[in-house]
Design an enzyme around this catalytic site. Structure first.
Site, short mmCIF file in Angstrom:
data_model
loop_
_atom_site.label_atom_id
_atom_site.label_comp_id
_atom_site.label_asym_id
_atom_site.label_seq_id
_atom_site.Cartn_x
_atom_site.Cartn_y
_atom_site.Cartn_z
N SER A 53 -49.83 6.54 -5.45
CA SER A 53 -50.59 6.25 -4.25
C SER A 53 -49.89 6.70 -2.98
O SER A 53 -50.55 7.10 -2.01
CB SER A 53 -50.88 4.75 -4.17
OG SER A 53 -51.58 4.31 -5.31
N HIS B 89 -48.19 2.90 0.53
CA HIS B 89 -49.34 3.60 1.11
C HIS B 89 -49.07 4.01 2.56
O HIS B 89 -49.34 5.16 2.95
CB HIS B 89 -50.57 2.69 1.06
CG HIS B 89 -51.11 2.50 -0.32
ND1 HIS B 89 -52.33 1.92 -0.58
CD2 HIS B 89 -50.59 2.82 -1.54
CE1 HIS B 89 -52.56 1.89 -1.88
NE2 HIS B 89 -51.50 2.42 -2.49
#
Length: 295
Positions: free
Chosen positions: A199, A246
């Protein structure tokens, strides 16, 4: 009679074509000056050139790569613009399958600061010298929905970016973003919390895609809407998602992507790879800082 004899002597002194030695010629290649016969002459802007010089260059005296088409970031246009994206997806899938077959494998690949927790003495984790976890965690997934979502995102975002940036720059962007996500997760999360997934790198691709679309004057609303939706999921406590990875990847992708598509032509490579190097310096700094805190 004397004149005829003189002409024969001059003809015998002419050199032979470098490709056809039996053919005498008085013409030479304007680039390499080798003798060339009429069959080997290739018309150029000034004089004639030999076939080797034409194949090895642009025919204008410039370097062979001077006239090659380039991407917006200065990369070479490849025959398969999604090759690296396919390879990255293949690596992720292979590690996922291996992890499903041997669950203990993930324990050696995921990102973890220090394990076991106090009062035991930690003997695993990045703080214990297992630096490779910052990289291997970028390719590990535990749940099917997790890898499915990340690989679909990698295909949708990575393919166009690879074509726009070129392979080397795209790969640099991917790894810099992934490492930035890993480093921020290592810095801000509990040392006993395991983090895994691509991610961080994916959010880096989000950031770079937004920068590229802005550079090309495309409508940014679709990518912004998709990013907002992902951020909502990121900060939803019910999904147990590492927001640190993230955000770290997103910031690195924005910074690196901006350097990739906005660097001036005359100093393009220096600025692009120099920016990647600076981001990596920050990554190393965060890693050393967290390691000092834990040890």
């Amino acid at each position: 009679m004397d004149q005829a004899a003189g002409s024969s002597q001059d003809a015998q002194s002419l050199p032979g074509c470098y490709r056809h030695p039996d053919r005498e010629t008085g013409i030479r290649c304007t680039r390499c000056e080798r003798p060339i016969c009429p069959e080997c002459m290739v018309s150029a802007s000034v004089g004639f050139q030999c076939p080797d010089c034409v194949r090895g260059g642009s025919g204008t005296g410039h370097a062979p790569t001077a006239s090659q088409p380039r991407t917006i970031a200065g990369g070479t246009i490849a025959a398969d613009p999604r090759l690296l994206t396919k390879i990255l997806i293949g690596i992720n899938l292979a590690i996922f399958i291996a992890g499903r077959a041997n669950s203990s494998l993930l324990n050696d690949l995921v990102l973890i600061g220090a394990w076991p927790p106090a009062p035991f003495v930690p003997d695993e984790g990045v703080a214990d010298g297992e630096w490779y976890r910052l990289v291997t965690s970028m390719f590990t997934h535990q749940e099917i929905w997790h890898i499915a979502f990340n690989m679909l995102s990698l295909w949708w975002l990575g393919g166009p970016l690879e074509a726009a940036l070129g392979r080397a720059r795209y790969l640099a962007l991917y790894f810099v973003s992934g490492l930035a996500g890993s480093a921020l997760a290592y810095l801000l999360t509990s040392p006993t919390t395991a983090t895994l997934g691509a991610s961080g790198a994916i959010f880096g691709l989000f950031g770079a895609t937004g920068v590229l679309m802005r550079r090309l004057n495309y409508d940014l609303r679709p990518i912004i809407a998709l990013l907002v939706i992902n951020l909502i999921f990121t900060f939803n406590p019910g999904f147990n998602i590492s927001w640190q990875a993230h955000i770290g990847g997103l910031i690195a992708g924005l910074v690196t992507g901006y350097a990739m598509v906005h660097a001036p032509r005359e100093r393009r490579a220096l600025i692009q790879y120099g920016t990647c190097a600076l981001v990596l310096v920050v990554v190393v700094g965060m890693t050393l800082l967290r390691t000092a805190q834990l040890t």
